[in-house]
Design an enzyme around this catalytic site. Sequence first.
Site, PDB file in Angstrom:
ATOM      1  CG  ASP A  13      -1.749   1.199   1.424  1.00 54.34           C
ATOM      2  OD1 ASP A  13      -2.344   1.652   0.427  1.00 54.34           O
ATOM      3  OD2 ASP A  13      -1.822   1.720   2.554  1.00 54.34           O
ATOM      4  CG  ASP A  15      -1.970   7.339   1.143  1.00 57.08           C
ATOM      5  OD1 ASP A  15      -0.964   7.753   0.530  1.00 57.08           O
ATOM      6  OD2 ASP A  15      -3.135   7.615   0.798  1.00 57.08           O
TER       7      ASP A  15
END
Length: 161
Positions: A13, A15
């Site tokens: 991922d 963020d």
Amino acid sequence: MSTDKRPRVIVFDLDYTLWPFWVDTHVTPPFKKGNGGQVVDALNHKIKYYPEVPEVLKELVKDGYELGVASRTGEIQGANQLLNLLGWDKYFTYKEIYPGCKVTHFSKIQKNSGVNLADMLFFDDEQRNIKDLTKMGVTSILVRNGVNKEVVQNGLRQFAQ
């Protein structure tokens, strides 16, 4: 960073996994290289990332792993721009960056790579994504304070088991 049983694709991922902010709310695109080569946002704020990330990505690719990104951000252009400006684009074979469900991201990575979900390792900071992908057979690691060497090493060990 090698183990006996290895994932064929490792997906991250963005963020709060590779960098400590939400690209769609905490920083202001567009991004650029400022004085001294530092990446800054439109307000000239320096863009920071978790310190060990560049070395982790470089080492994983050097060790023969294929890497991918799966992000649900609405700031697609900004996320891609940051990956480019930070020099991380070269590490990622698969990039699924758009709003929606991580299940969709992984279905596309599976289709494009030809790799079974059970042969993938995933790092994310959100429990709901970990839960969804674990159900699909992806070894999924909850990241609490960003990716670093220890987090990745632990993930590789968990995958090997």
